[in-house]
Design an enzyme around this catalytic site. Structure first.
Site, PDB file in Angstrom:
ATOM      1  N   HIS A   1      57.259  47.747  61.480  1.00  0.00           N
ATOM      2  CA  HIS A   1      57.958  46.409  61.752  1.00  0.00           C
ATOM      3  C   HIS A   1      58.850  46.424  62.840  1.00  0.00           C
ATOM      4  CE1 HIS A   1      62.135  48.471  61.093  1.00  0.00           C
ATOM      5  NE2 HIS A   1      61.372  49.573  60.340  1.00  0.00           N
TER       6      HIS A   1
ATOM      7  N   CYS B   1      60.225  54.693  58.039  1.00  0.00           N
ATOM      8  CA  CYS B   1      59.099  53.550  58.543  1.00  0.00           C
ATOM      9  C   CYS B   1      58.990  53.645  60.259  1.00  0.00           C
ATOM     10  CB  CYS B   1      59.598  52.198  58.331  1.00  0.00           C
ATOM     11  SG  CYS B   1      59.379  52.109  56.288  1.00  0.00           S
TER      12      CYS B   1
END
Length: 464
Positions: A351, A370
């Site tokens: 992301h 992440c």
């Protein structure tokens, strides 16, 4: 279990590869074939496997077959099983039919060629092998043991540690012995340290602090073990990976985008902190999410936001929805302006981020697990163009609302962990082992000693 506070909970998955065909006929060994097996095992240092015995307990066909298959498996799939070394490992692995391969090798009388064909045939593996053999052939030098106590050594300073530092720089081929004299930190020494810092992914400022001393205090055995571990990690990987894929080296916090077998892009990423590790996953991107919202995981909600009060939620565009804290789309969103949705049970994905300054840091292990991508919007545009959905992506992005663009084909992503990289001349450089994951692999390969280069990082934010 690995802690992934910002990216949900993960479930271990077993290695599903099979050991090989059960239909192969029982092998019959000739004297020549047995000799070829012994010679191949005798050369196992070329694969960093010389700390493992692969010993024959007898001369019978059954024992020769047992050892041959064990050694072949070490070359073809790794001498260790990452699914047993780590709570989670789902990167695709090789699954050759070794029993059938051995039967064919015995039938043709060329066990040597068969065994030679099993290990990776890449230039990187070959260079690691050469470096390992070079270290194995020379007397092992002890660690330099440069004292860490004392202030940082800056250019022009004098320090009693400089002679030891100078000798280690000579040993590492960063400076000629004639330029390494005395206790003063000379311009020639500064230039050598800057080259070393650049090679190891540090800021090349010439200041000798704790990170530079950690490198200087590595012994030849430390480097030898790291290279053996690097070869083992390569053996875990399938020999013909998808030609279009994304590889993330978590240890180096770097992303490589492969398109049709060629490197199309490289960029920095931010990965999990040492106590919130990004796992070694094989998982595809199946869609792009423009202007994503973020539903805050319970762990982050309870441990990091609950005490902050309603003012914090308002300042960060957060609100309560059905018992969850949700961050609205926009420039403050912790996922930034694009999310690369991946298919896995651990809620791990790539992301964007509003925290752009993190990409300029040397040690980028600072997320909740992440992977944050540098210039993620540019990367999303590249993928959308390559996959033929550029128009749909532009419309989704311009909407200002959370929108989903499905990719016509999934792009495989491999979260890898490799602590040995290559300098501009192709020489292997032992880099930081932020999670300490090399230790368990090294021990499983039979190394009784050795330490990894640990440069800890931290100071992450609440984002995934």
């Amino acid at each position: 279990m690995l802690a992934l506070a910002g990216c949900d909970i993960q479930q271990p998955q077993a290695d599903k590869a099979t050991a090989g065909s059960e239909t192969a006929q029982r092998p019959r060994w000739s004297t020549q074939a047995a000799g070829q097996l012994r010679q191949a095992i005798g050369r196992r240092a070329a694969h960093g496997l010389d700390q493992m015995p692969f010993a024959l307990a007898g001369e019978g066909d059954a024992e020769l077959t047992r050892v041959a298959l064990a050694y072949a498996s070490a070359l073809a799939r790794g001498a260790t099983d990452p699914a047993k070394l780590y709570d989670l490992y789902t990167v695709p692995r090789p699954a050759p039919d070794l029993k059938a391969g051995l039967a064919d090798a015995l039938r043709t009388g060329n066990v040597t060629a068969w065994l030679d064909s099993l290990a990776p045939r890449t230039d990187e593996y070959r260079r690691l092998s050469q470096a390992y053999l070079k270290l194995a052939a020379q007397p092992m030098s002890p660690p330099a043991n440069v004292p860490a106590a004392g202030e940082m050594i800056r250019p022009g300073m004098s320090d009693p540690r400089m002679p030891i530092i100078a000798q280690q720089l000579v040993n590492l081929d960063y400076i000629d012995v004639r330029a390494a004299q005395g206790t003063r930190y000379t311009p020639a020494m500064v230039a050598a340290v800057k080259r070393m810092q650049a090679d190891y992914g540090m800021k090349p400022d010439g200041v000798i602090g704790s990170e530079a001393l950690a490198i200087l205090n590595m012994s030849d055995l430390d480097r030898r073990r790291a290279i053996a571990v690097a070869m083992e990690r390569m053996r875990w990987l399938e020999r013909t990976p998808p030609p279009t894929r994304i590889d993330v080296n978590v240890a180096a916090a770097r992303l490589t985008y492969w398109r049709d077998g060629r490197i199309a892009d490289r960029r920095n990423v931010v990965v999990g902190e040492p106590d919130k590790q990004t796992p070694q996953l094989g998982s595809p991107i199946f869609r792009l999410v423009a202007n994503p919202t973020w539903t805050v995981p319970r762990s982050v909600q309870n441990n990091e936001i609950a005490q902050k009060g309603p003012g914090y939620l308002e300042a960060n565009d957060m609100e309560w929805k059905d018992g969850w804290i949700v961050q609205r789309s926009g420039p403050k969103n912790s996922l930034g302006l694009v999310k690369f949705d991946m298919q896995n049970d651990q809620a791990i994905y790539l992301h964007d981020t509003p925290a752009k300054a993190l990409f300029g840091m040397v040690q980028r292990q600072r997320s909740h697990g992440c992977v944050r991508v540098e210039d993620a919007l540019g990367f999303a545009a590249m993928l959308a163009r390559d996959e033929g959905v550029e128009e749909e992506w532009n419309e989704a992005q311009a909407s200002g609302e959370e929108s989903f663009v499905k990719l016509p084909r999934r792009i495989p992503v491999r979260m890898l962990y490799q602590t040995v990289l290559f300098d501009q001349s192709g020489e292997p450089i032992v880099r930081n082992d932020p999670y300490g994951w090399d230790d368990r692999v090294g021990a499983a390969l039979g190394f009784k000693a050795g330490r990894a280069l640990r440069v800890r990082s931290g100071g992450g934010d609440i984002a995934p």
